[in-house]
Design a protein around this motif. Structure first.
Motif, PDB file in Angstrom:
ATOM      1  N   PHE A 194      -8.109  -1.959  19.805  1.00 21.88           N
ATOM      2  CA  PHE A 194      -9.523  -2.602  18.879  1.00 21.88           C
ATOM      3  C   PHE A 194      -8.999  -2.410  17.772  1.00 21.88           C
ATOM      4  N   LEU A 195      -9.416  -3.942  16.689  1.00 22.21           N
ATOM      5  CA  LEU A 195      -9.338  -4.177  15.674  1.00 22.21           C
ATOM      6  C   LEU A 195      -9.893  -2.903  14.376  1.00 22.21           C
ATOM      7  N   GLN A 196      -8.980  -3.236  13.194  1.00 24.71           N
ATOM      8  CA  GLN A 196      -9.763  -3.020  12.138  1.00 24.71           C
ATOM      9  C   GLN A 196     -11.036  -3.772  11.198  1.00 24.71           C
ATOM     10  N   LYS A 197     -10.543  -4.919  11.663  1.00 19.99           N
ATOM     11  CA  LYS A 197     -11.433  -6.471  11.255  1.00 19.99           C
ATOM     12  C   LYS A 197     -11.391  -7.449  12.203  1.00 19.99           C
ATOM     13  N   PRO A 198     -12.037  -7.885  12.137  1.00 26.12           N
ATOM     14  CA  PRO A 198     -12.260  -9.553  12.373  1.00 26.12           C
ATOM     15  C   PRO A 198     -11.157 -10.448  12.150  1.00 26.12           C
ATOM     16  N   ILE A 199     -11.204 -10.791  13.299  1.00 27.50           N
ATOM     17  CA  ILE A 199      -9.443 -12.097  13.142  1.00 27.50           C
ATOM     18  C   ILE A 199      -9.917 -13.044  12.110  1.00 27.50           C
ATOM     19  N   SER A 200      -9.508 -13.521  11.390  1.00 22.53           N
ATOM     20  CA  SER A 200     -10.080 -14.552  10.256  1.00 22.53           C
ATOM     21  C   SER A 200      -9.015 -16.295  10.417  1.00 22.53           C
ATOM     22  N   PRO A 201      -9.905 -16.624  10.299  1.00 20.93           N
ATOM     23  CA  PRO A 201      -8.791 -18.706  10.120  1.00 20.93           C
ATOM     24  C   PRO A 201      -8.093 -18.591   9.257  1.00 20.93           C
ATOM     25  N   ALA A 202      -6.861 -18.578   9.027  1.00 21.73           N
ATOM     26  CA  ALA A 202      -6.087 -19.144   8.244  1.00 21.73           C
ATOM     27  C   ALA A 202      -5.736 -19.834   6.913  1.00 21.73           C
ATOM     28  N   MET A 203      -5.659 -20.319   6.204  1.00 20.17           N
ATOM     29  CA  MET A 203      -5.631 -21.434   4.661  1.00 20.17           C
ATOM     30  C   MET A 203      -4.358 -21.663   5.814  1.00 20.17           C
ATOM     31  N   LEU A 204      -3.318 -20.929   5.719  1.00 28.15           N
ATOM     32  CA  LEU A 204      -1.815 -21.441   5.178  1.00 28.15           C
ATOM     33  C   LEU A 204      -2.114 -21.712   6.679  1.00 28.15           C
ATOM     34  N   THR A 205      -1.158 -22.160   7.079  1.00 27.17           N
ATOM     35  CA  THR A 205      -1.248 -21.982   8.889  1.00 27.17           C
ATOM     36  C   THR A 205       0.634 -22.446   9.321  1.00 27.17           C
ATOM     37  N   GLY A 206       0.806 -21.597  10.369  1.00 25.01           N
ATOM     38  CA  GLY A 206       2.507 -21.008  10.611  1.00 25.01           C
ATOM     39  C   GLY A 206       3.159 -22.690  11.101  1.00 25.01           C
ATOM     40  N   GLY A 207       4.243 -23.037  10.625  1.00 29.11           N
ATOM     41  CA  GLY A 207       4.509 -24.505  10.972  1.00 29.11           C
ATOM     42  C   GLY A 207       4.174 -25.633  10.266  1.00 29.11           C
ATOM     43  N   ALA A 208       3.265 -25.421   9.346  1.00 31.41           N
ATOM     44  CA  ALA A 208       3.229 -26.461   8.198  1.00 31.41           C
ATOM     45  C   ALA A 208       3.639 -27.079   6.844  1.00 31.41           C
ATOM     46  N   LYS A 209       4.254 -28.625   7.199  1.00 33.00           N
ATOM     47  CA  LYS A 209       5.317 -28.939   6.271  1.00 33.00           C
ATOM     48  C   LYS A 209       5.369 -28.115   4.478  1.00 33.00           C
ATOM     49  N   LEU A 210       6.592 -27.772   4.640  1.00 29.41           N
ATOM     50  CA  LEU A 210       6.977 -27.297   3.211  1.00 29.41           C
ATOM     51  C   LEU A 210       7.747 -28.582   2.345  1.00 29.41           C
ATOM     52  N   SER A 211       7.634 -29.310   0.955  1.00 26.63           N
ATOM     53  CA  SER A 211       8.242 -30.369   0.958  1.00 26.63           C
ATOM     54  C   SER A 211       8.777 -30.081  -1.189  1.00 26.63           C
TER      55      SER A 211
ATOM     56  N   LYS B 198      13.699 -22.510  -5.384  1.00 28.02           N
ATOM     57  CA  LYS B 198      12.049 -21.804  -5.454  1.00 28.02           C
ATOM     58  C   LYS B 198      11.327 -22.194  -5.344  1.00 28.02           C
ATOM     59  N   ASN B 199      10.463 -23.559  -5.818  1.00 30.84           N
ATOM     60  CA  ASN B 199       9.496 -23.927  -5.835  1.00 30.84           C
ATOM     61  C   ASN B 199       9.609 -24.940  -4.031  1.00 30.84           C
ATOM     62  N   TYR B 200       8.023 -24.568  -3.739  1.00 32.24           N
ATOM     63  CA  TYR B 200       7.766 -25.615  -2.791  1.00 32.24           C
ATOM     64  C   TYR B 200       6.638 -26.453  -2.525  1.00 32.24           C
ATOM     65  N   TYR B 201       5.938 -27.205  -1.882  1.00 28.58           N
ATOM     66  CA  TYR B 201       4.735 -27.494  -2.128  1.00 28.58           C
ATOM     67  C   TYR B 201       4.237 -27.789  -0.481  1.00 28.58           C
ATOM     68  N   LEU B 202       2.796 -27.178  -0.411  1.00 28.55           N
ATOM     69  CA  LEU B 202       2.204 -26.901   0.883  1.00 28.55           C
ATOM     70  C   LEU B 202       0.957 -27.753   1.161  1.00 28.55           C
ATOM     71  N   THR B 203       0.741 -28.130   2.161  1.00 22.00           N
ATOM     72  CA  THR B 203      -1.328 -28.315   2.530  1.00 22.00           C
ATOM     73  C   THR B 203      -1.669 -28.202   3.500  1.00 22.00           C
TER      74      THR B 203
ATOM     75  N   THR C  51      -3.366 -29.643  -1.870  1.00 22.07           N
ATOM     76  CA  THR C  51      -1.471 -28.968  -1.814  1.00 22.07           C
ATOM     77  C   THR C  51      -1.904 -27.665  -2.454  1.00 22.07           C
ATOM     78  N   HIS C  52      -0.998 -26.784  -2.410  1.00 22.72           N
ATOM     79  CA  HIS C  52      -0.586 -25.777  -3.315  1.00 22.72           C
ATOM     80  C   HIS C  52       0.933 -25.773  -3.362  1.00 22.72           C
ATOM     81  N   ALA C  53       1.170 -25.097  -4.953  1.00 20.22           N
ATOM     82  CA  ALA C  53       2.808 -25.150  -5.401  1.00 20.22           C
ATOM     83  C   ALA C  53       3.352 -23.750  -4.882  1.00 20.22           C
ATOM     84  N   LEU C  54       4.519 -23.046  -4.409  1.00 16.34           N
ATOM     85  CA  LEU C  54       4.026 -21.879  -4.461  1.00 16.34           C
ATOM     86  C   LEU C  54       5.095 -21.404  -4.920  1.00 16.34           C
TER      87      LEU C  54
END
Length: 213
Positions: A144-161, A199-204, A210-213
């Motif tokens: 039993f989950l405490q809240k529904p699973i929601s889609p993640a904007m940042l997904t595993g395995g995405a490219k970091l540059s 220290k810095n990466y960008y992720l789409t 594109t987000h600056a991390l």
């Protein structure tokens, strides 16, 4: 001891691959870790007797630092279990409004049903309403989950540059959330920081932003 355990876990894909290459998909039902007592890796096989002893001998020879136990005579191999999950997820989602995900627990050899059902508090209530004590002949366990699973904007395995839309520098882990459920960033491998010198990466994200991390 912690490093030993992490090393074993990090090699789980290699262990599985070696076993399948040696014995074939039909022999292996699952590979999982036993955390209680002496940390060890368990191999669930579809065969017993000499075949199980062959697995132990092979793993001891190929990966001598592992503590291995073979659990024989599973009725299904892992490919069959994957097919059950793939085929039944859509069926259960239509039957159970709060259904979130379907999986497999190799330590119990059960199909795991993840649900968000605030009105149902225990497994007996769930089974009374929906049945599903078995899925394709396999016993089930309910999470039993405490809240529904929601889609993640940042997904595993995405490219970091290192620059926006640049070449691959590393890959992302999964979205990280604070206690109040607000998305804060990502969990990823420590080596991506190059010993904390980078220290810095960008992720789409999945929307192309594109987000600056």
């Amino acid at each position: 001891e912690a490093l030993r355990r992490l090393n074993i876990m990090s090699n789980s894909d290699i262990i599985t691959k070696k076993l399948i290459e040696k014995f074939g998909e039909d022999l292996i039902a699952g590979v999982f870790f036993e955390h209680e007592g002496d940390f060890k890796i368990n191999v669930r096989t579809t065969k017993k007797g000499q075949k199980s002893r062959d697995v132990i001998s092979f793993v001891n020879k190929e990966l001598p630092d592992l503590n291995v136990e073979v659990i024989p005579n599973s009725p299904r191999n892992f490919r069959s279990i994957e097919n059950i999950i793939k085929n039944q997820a859509d069926v259960i989602s239509k039957k159970v409004p709060g259904f979130q995900a379907l999986g497999y627990n190799p330590s119990t050899d059960k199909i795991v049903i993840n649900v968000y059902e605030p009105t149902i508090k225990n497994t007996n209530d769930f089974y009374s309403k929906y049945g599903l004590q078995k899925v394709s002949g396999m016993d089930t366990e309910i999470v039993f989950l405490q809240k529904p699973i929601s889609p993640a904007m940042l997904t595993g395995g995405a490219k970091l540059s290192t620059v926006p839309n640049g070449v691959l520098g590393c890959t992302s882990g999964f979205s990280a959330f604070s206690g109040d459920g607000v998305q804060r960033g990502i969990i990823t491998a420590y080596h991506c920081t190059v010993n904390e010198t980078r220290k810095n990466y960008y992720l789409t994200d999945i929307n192309g932003v594109t987000h600056a991390l």
